[in-house]
Design a protein around this motif. Structure first.
Motif, PDB file in Angstrom:
ATOM      1  N   PRO A   1       0.822  -1.213   0.000  1.00 51.07           N
ATOM      2  CA  PRO A   1       0.000   0.000   0.000  1.00 51.07           C
ATOM      3  C   PRO A   1       0.853   1.259   0.000  1.00 51.07           C
ATOM      4  CG  PRO A   1       0.043  -0.997   2.193  1.00 51.07           C
ATOM      5  CD  PRO A   1       0.748  -1.944   1.281  1.00 51.07           C
ATOM      6  N   GLY A   2       0.224   2.369  -0.398  1.00 53.34           N
ATOM      7  CA  GLY A   2       0.869   3.671  -0.301  1.00 53.34           C
ATOM      8  C   GLY A   2       1.653   4.102  -1.518  1.00 53.34           C
ATOM      9  N   ILE A   3       1.819   3.217  -2.510  1.00 49.52           N
ATOM     10  CA  ILE A   3       2.526   3.565  -3.738  1.00 49.52           C
ATOM     11  C   ILE A   3       1.801   2.947  -4.929  1.00 49.52           C
ATOM     12  CG2 ILE A   3       4.820   3.813  -2.687  1.00 49.52           C
ATOM     13  CD1 ILE A   3       5.472   1.005  -3.698  1.00 49.52           C
ATOM     14  N   VAL A   4       2.050   3.484  -6.117  1.00 49.56           N
ATOM     15  CA  VAL A   4       1.544   2.886  -7.342  1.00 49.56           C
ATOM     16  C   VAL A   4       2.602   1.892  -7.831  1.00 49.56           C
ATOM     17  CG1 VAL A   4       0.814   3.258  -9.720  1.00 49.56           C
ATOM     18  CG2 VAL A   4       0.240   4.953  -7.962  1.00 49.56           C
ATOM     19  N   THR A   5       2.202   0.632  -7.957  1.00 51.78           N
ATOM     20  CA  THR A   5       3.105  -0.404  -8.455  1.00 51.78           C
ATOM     21  C   THR A   5       2.739  -0.726  -9.895  1.00 51.78           C
ATOM     22  OG1 THR A   5       3.419  -1.382  -6.266  1.00 51.78           O
ATOM     23  CG2 THR A   5       3.914  -2.786  -8.169  1.00 51.78           C
ATOM     24  N   GLY A   6       3.703  -0.580 -10.795  1.00 50.91           N
ATOM     25  CA  GLY A   6       3.493  -0.901 -12.197  1.00 50.91           C
ATOM     26  C   GLY A   6       3.803  -2.358 -12.473  1.00 50.91           C
ATOM     27  N   PHE A   7       3.023  -2.976 -13.354  1.00 47.87           N
ATOM     28  CA  PHE A   7       3.185  -4.388 -13.713  1.00 47.87           C
ATOM     29  C   PHE A   7       3.494  -4.433 -15.204  1.00 47.87           C
ATOM     30  CE2 PHE A   7       0.960  -8.780 -13.906  1.00 47.87           C
ATOM     31  CZ  PHE A   7       2.128  -9.427 -13.544  1.00 47.87           C
ATOM     32  N   LEU A   8       4.737  -4.781 -15.550  1.00 42.86           N
ATOM     33  CA  LEU A   8       5.202  -4.707 -16.929  1.00 42.86           C
ATOM     34  C   LEU A   8       5.642  -6.068 -17.451  1.00 42.86           C
ATOM     35  CD1 LEU A   8       7.472  -1.517 -16.779  1.00 42.86           C
ATOM     36  CD2 LEU A   8       5.030  -1.655 -17.304  1.00 42.86           C
TER      37      LEU A   8
ATOM     38  N   ARG B   1     -13.903   4.634 -18.601  1.00 44.16           N
ATOM     39  CA  ARG B   1     -14.334   5.390 -17.428  1.00 44.16           C
ATOM     40  C   ARG B   1     -15.393   4.622 -16.630  1.00 44.16           C
ATOM     41  NH1 ARG B   1     -13.182  11.088 -17.327  1.00 44.16           N
ATOM     42  NH2 ARG B   1     -11.876  11.713 -19.090  1.00 44.16           N
ATOM     43  N   LEU B   2     -16.284   3.939 -17.337  1.00 44.89           N
ATOM     44  CA  LEU B   2     -17.300   3.143 -16.648  1.00 44.89           C
ATOM     45  C   LEU B   2     -16.646   1.980 -15.907  1.00 44.89           C
ATOM     46  CD1 LEU B   2     -20.226   2.539 -15.987  1.00 44.89           C
ATOM     47  CD2 LEU B   2     -20.421   1.346 -18.187  1.00 44.89           C
ATOM     48  N   GLY B   3     -15.657   1.347 -16.528  1.00 48.76           N
ATOM     49  CA  GLY B   3     -14.941   0.266 -15.857  1.00 48.76           C
ATOM     50  C   GLY B   3     -14.216   0.752 -14.622  1.00 48.76           C
ATOM     51  N   ILE B   4     -13.627   1.940 -14.699  1.00 45.74           N
ATOM     52  CA  ILE B   4     -12.939   2.517 -13.541  1.00 45.74           C
ATOM     53  C   ILE B   4     -13.946   2.841 -12.445  1.00 45.74           C
ATOM     54  CG2 ILE B   4     -11.605   4.517 -12.763  1.00 45.74           C
ATOM     55  CD1 ILE B   4     -10.367   4.509 -15.660  1.00 45.74           C
ATOM     56  N   ALA B   5     -15.133   3.317 -12.836  1.00 43.19           N
ATOM     57  CA  ALA B   5     -16.193   3.583 -11.849  1.00 43.19           C
ATOM     58  C   ALA B   5     -16.558   2.297 -11.110  1.00 43.19           C
ATOM     59  CB  ALA B   5     -17.414   4.171 -12.543  1.00 43.19           C
ATOM     60  N   GLY B   6     -16.645   1.187 -11.845  1.00 46.45           N
ATOM     61  CA  GLY B   6     -16.948  -0.090 -11.206  1.00 46.45           C
ATOM     62  C   GLY B   6     -15.876  -0.505 -10.225  1.00 46.45           C
ATOM     63  N   ALA B   7     -14.603  -0.228 -10.555  1.00 51.91           N
ATOM     64  CA  ALA B   7     -13.504  -0.568  -9.647  1.00 51.91           C
ATOM     65  C   ALA B   7     -13.557   0.271  -8.374  1.00 51.91           C
ATOM     66  CB  ALA B   7     -12.166  -0.372 -10.356  1.00 51.91           C
ATOM     67  N   LEU B   8     -13.988   1.520  -8.500  1.00 50.84           N
ATOM     68  CA  LEU B   8     -14.038   2.436  -7.349  1.00 50.84           C
ATOM     69  C   LEU B   8     -15.301   2.261  -6.501  1.00 50.84           C
ATOM     70  CD1 LEU B   8     -12.913   5.733  -9.139  1.00 50.84           C
ATOM     71  CD2 LEU B   8     -11.502   4.273  -7.679  1.00 50.84           C
TER      72      LEU B   8
ATOM     73  N   GLY C   1      -8.139  12.716 -20.261  1.00 46.20           N
ATOM     74  CA  GLY C   1      -8.482  11.511 -19.524  1.00 46.20           C
ATOM     75  C   GLY C   1      -7.256  10.794 -18.984  1.00 46.20           C
ATOM     76  N   ILE C   2      -6.184  10.787 -19.770  1.00 41.32           N
ATOM     77  CA  ILE C   2      -4.937  10.156 -19.311  1.00 41.32           C
ATOM     78  C   ILE C   2      -4.386  10.893 -18.100  1.00 41.32           C
ATOM     79  CG2 ILE C   2      -2.527   9.714 -19.950  1.00 41.32           C
ATOM     80  CD1 ILE C   2      -3.522   9.185 -22.811  1.00 41.32           C
ATOM     81  N   HIS C   3      -4.394  12.226 -18.171  1.00 44.07           N
ATOM     82  CA  HIS C   3      -3.929  13.025 -17.026  1.00 44.07           C
ATOM     83  C   HIS C   3      -4.805  12.773 -15.814  1.00 44.07           C
ATOM     84  CE1 HIS C   3      -3.663  16.691 -14.502  1.00 44.07           C
ATOM     85  NE2 HIS C   3      -2.388  16.628 -14.837  1.00 44.07           N
ATOM     86  N   TRP C   4      -6.099  12.650 -16.035  1.00 47.39           N
ATOM     87  CA  TRP C   4      -7.038  12.406 -14.932  1.00 47.39           C
ATOM     88  C   TRP C   4      -6.772  11.061 -14.253  1.00 47.39           C
ATOM     89  CZ3 TRP C   4     -10.754   8.405 -15.367  1.00 47.39           C
ATOM     90  CH2 TRP C   4     -11.563   8.251 -14.224  1.00 47.39           C
ATOM     91  N   ILE C   5      -6.632   9.980 -15.023  1.00 52.60           N
ATOM     92  CA  ILE C   5      -6.437   8.669 -14.404  1.00 52.60           C
ATOM     93  C   ILE C   5      -5.083   8.586 -13.719  1.00 52.60           C
ATOM     94  CG2 ILE C   5      -5.611   7.570 -16.531  1.00 52.60           C
ATOM     95  CD1 ILE C   5      -7.662   5.929 -13.683  1.00 52.60           C
ATOM     96  N   ARG C   6      -4.070   9.252 -14.284  1.00 51.56           N
ATOM     97  CA  ARG C   6      -2.761   9.290 -13.632  1.00 51.56           C
ATOM     98  C   ARG C   6      -2.866   9.967 -12.259  1.00 51.56           C
ATOM     99  NH1 ARG C   6       0.598  13.579 -16.064  1.00 51.56           N
ATOM    100  NH2 ARG C   6       0.322  12.390 -17.983  1.00 51.56           N
TER     101      ARG C   6
ATOM    102  N   LEU D   1      -5.596  10.367 -10.494  1.00 47.18           N
ATOM    103  CA  LEU D   1      -6.447   9.554  -9.636  1.00 47.18           C
ATOM    104  C   LEU D   1      -5.653   8.436  -8.972  1.00 47.18           C
ATOM    105  CD1 LEU D   1      -9.274   8.695  -8.604  1.00 47.18           C
ATOM    106  CD2 LEU D   1      -9.471   7.288 -10.673  1.00 47.18           C
ATOM    107  N   MET D   2      -4.851   7.701  -9.753  1.00 49.17           N
ATOM    108  CA  MET D   2      -4.086   6.587  -9.181  1.00 49.17           C
ATOM    109  C   MET D   2      -3.098   7.073  -8.132  1.00 49.17           C
ATOM    110  SD  MET D   2      -3.502   3.852 -12.288  1.00 49.17           S
ATOM    111  CE  MET D   2      -2.868   5.009 -13.502  1.00 49.17           C
ATOM    112  N   LYS D   3      -2.447   8.197  -8.407  1.00 47.45           N
ATOM    113  CA  LYS D   3      -1.505   8.741  -7.430  1.00 47.45           C
ATOM    114  C   LYS D   3      -2.212   9.166  -6.148  1.00 47.45           C
ATOM    115  CE  LYS D   3       2.236  10.399 -10.411  1.00 47.45           C
ATOM    116  NZ  LYS D   3       3.015  11.598 -10.814  1.00 47.45           N
ATOM    117  N   SER D   4      -3.386   9.776  -6.298  1.00 52.46           N
ATOM    118  CA  SER D   4      -4.126  10.220  -5.104  1.00 52.46           C
ATOM    119  C   SER D   4      -4.637   9.038  -4.292  1.00 52.46           C
ATOM    120  CB  SER D   4      -5.293  11.127  -5.515  1.00 52.46           C
ATOM    121  OG  SER D   4      -6.286  10.407  -6.217  1.00 52.46           O
ATOM    122  N   LEU D   5      -5.033   7.955  -4.960  1.00 55.61           N
ATOM    123  CA  LEU D   5      -5.472   6.758  -4.248  1.00 55.61           C
ATOM    124  C   LEU D   5      -4.318   6.154  -3.453  1.00 55.61           C
ATOM    125  CD1 LEU D   5      -7.613   5.143  -7.097  1.00 55.61           C
ATOM    126  CD2 LEU D   5      -8.502   6.057  -4.934  1.00 55.61           C
ATOM    127  N   ALA D   6      -3.140   6.115  -4.060  1.00 58.81           N
ATOM    128  CA  ALA D   6      -1.969   5.599  -3.350  1.00 58.81           C
ATOM    129  C   ALA D   6      -1.605   6.503  -2.177  1.00 58.81           C
ATOM    130  CB  ALA D   6      -0.789   5.473  -4.308  1.00 58.81           C
TER     131      ALA D   6
END
Length: 320
Positions: free
Chosen positions: A26-33, A135-142, A162-167, A169-174
């Motif tokens: 928790p507390g960070i965004v972990t990328g899966f590559l 965006r609907l899929g992200i709403a379902g996740a939230l 939208g890309i800036h928004w999701i970026r 959002l993910m940082k704020s969630l972390a």
């Protein structure tokens, strides 16, 4: 927290995931590559109980997914934005999810507003663009306000806003202390979003490290220098034990020293510098270098494969 231990998945003779172990904290965004076919989607499906592992274990906050009561309140996921009944409106799609997980109806309006779909909440999902579907899929996740969030290619179809928004959002969630796990092929975006990386190739773990360490370990860093006294500086740098190459147009590339050290050396000998800039490879370059032997699906140039691999290797040798 997501804990993956010895995770393995076989389809007949094909090993899609091979003894994979890592922890998403928790507390960070972990990328899966990983390259196409590396096993990322299979791994994420096993995390959510959609595929059964051949061996190994996955725990969501210490519990198996199938033992979670109201799982959307523990972990929210976007794996396939198209997994929506096209005849339902965005509102009714989310309402069905909410009712099946004991989530208040008011939460549906909240997440629709969060993802920017309030104006089209009553429209059928089959009429949505790719970006609106994301965006609907992200709403379902939230929806369940979960402590863990998992996104597979969340920027697919999104416009720059939208890309800036999701970026963001993910940082704020972390930053709220949540666990955020995101898979993406868009390296430039991952470099701006993730702090930690888990990299796999052909189902095996290749790296589990911070973004900074990953780039440093899998790329060449050097100092780029331009000066009208090139020959004199070249002799001084080599005399100080630095490796220096001339890259054309009067530019020197020095390995083994910092820009501060080189600047001070030049100043002591009254050498004029027109440029002194540290250079480091991008995440994309570091990723390509690490996963070169793990790419399963290759596009081909006009050269034979052996020549292509040799040329690629010479290119990196020239950089290193």
């Amino acid at each position: 927290m997501i804990e993956v231990e010895g995770l393995t998945k076989r389809y007949g003779d094909k090993v899609a995931v091979n003894n994979l172990s890592f922890t998403v904290r928790p507390g960070i965004v972990t990328g899966f590559l990983g390259p196409n076919g590396a096993g990322k989607s299979t791994t994420m499906r096993m995390m959510l109980g959609l595929d059964r592992p051949t061996a190994g274990d996955v725990r969501i906050d210490g519990t198996h997914y199938d033992r979670l009561k109201d799982p959307l309140t523990y972990i929210g996921a976007l794996l396939d934005a198209k997994a929506v009944h096209g005849g339902r409106s965005a509102y009714n799609h989310l309402l069905c999810l909410a009712q099946s997980n004991g989530i208040p109806r008011a939460r549906v309006d909240e997440v629709l507003d969060t993802v920017g779909l309030t104006a089209v909440a009553r429209k059928k999902a089959k009429g949505f663009s790719l970006g609106m579907g994301q965006r609907l899929g992200i709403a379902g996740a939230l929806l369940g306000d979960p402590r863990i969030l998992m996104f597979d290619e969340p920027v697919n179809g999104l416009d720059p806003e939208g890309i800036h928004w999701i970026r963001t959002l993910m940082k704020s969630l972390a930053a709220q202390g949540r666990t955020v796990f995101v898979s993406s092929h868009l390296m430039s975006e991952m470099a701006l979003t993730a702090e930690h990386l888990v990299v796999i190739g052909q189902g095996r773990l290749l790296a589990d490290t911070s973004m900074a360490d990953f780039i440093a370990r899998n790329s060449r860093s050097f100092v780029r220098i331009r000066t009208p006294q090139r020959e004199r500086l070249l002799d001084l740098l080599r005399g100080a034990g630095l490796t220096v190459v001339e890259s054309g147009s009067g530019v020197l590339e020095a390995d083994g020293g910092t820009s501060e050290q080189i600047g001070e050396l030049a100043a002591r000998h009254q050498i004029v510098l027109h440029e002194l800039s540290p250079q480091q490879a991008s995440l994309e370059e570091a990723f390509m270098r690490l996963t070169a032997e793990s790419v399963e699906y290759h596009a081909h140039s006009d050269r034979p494969p052996q020549q292509e691999r040799q040329a690629w290797g010479e290119d990196w040798a020239g950089r290193g």
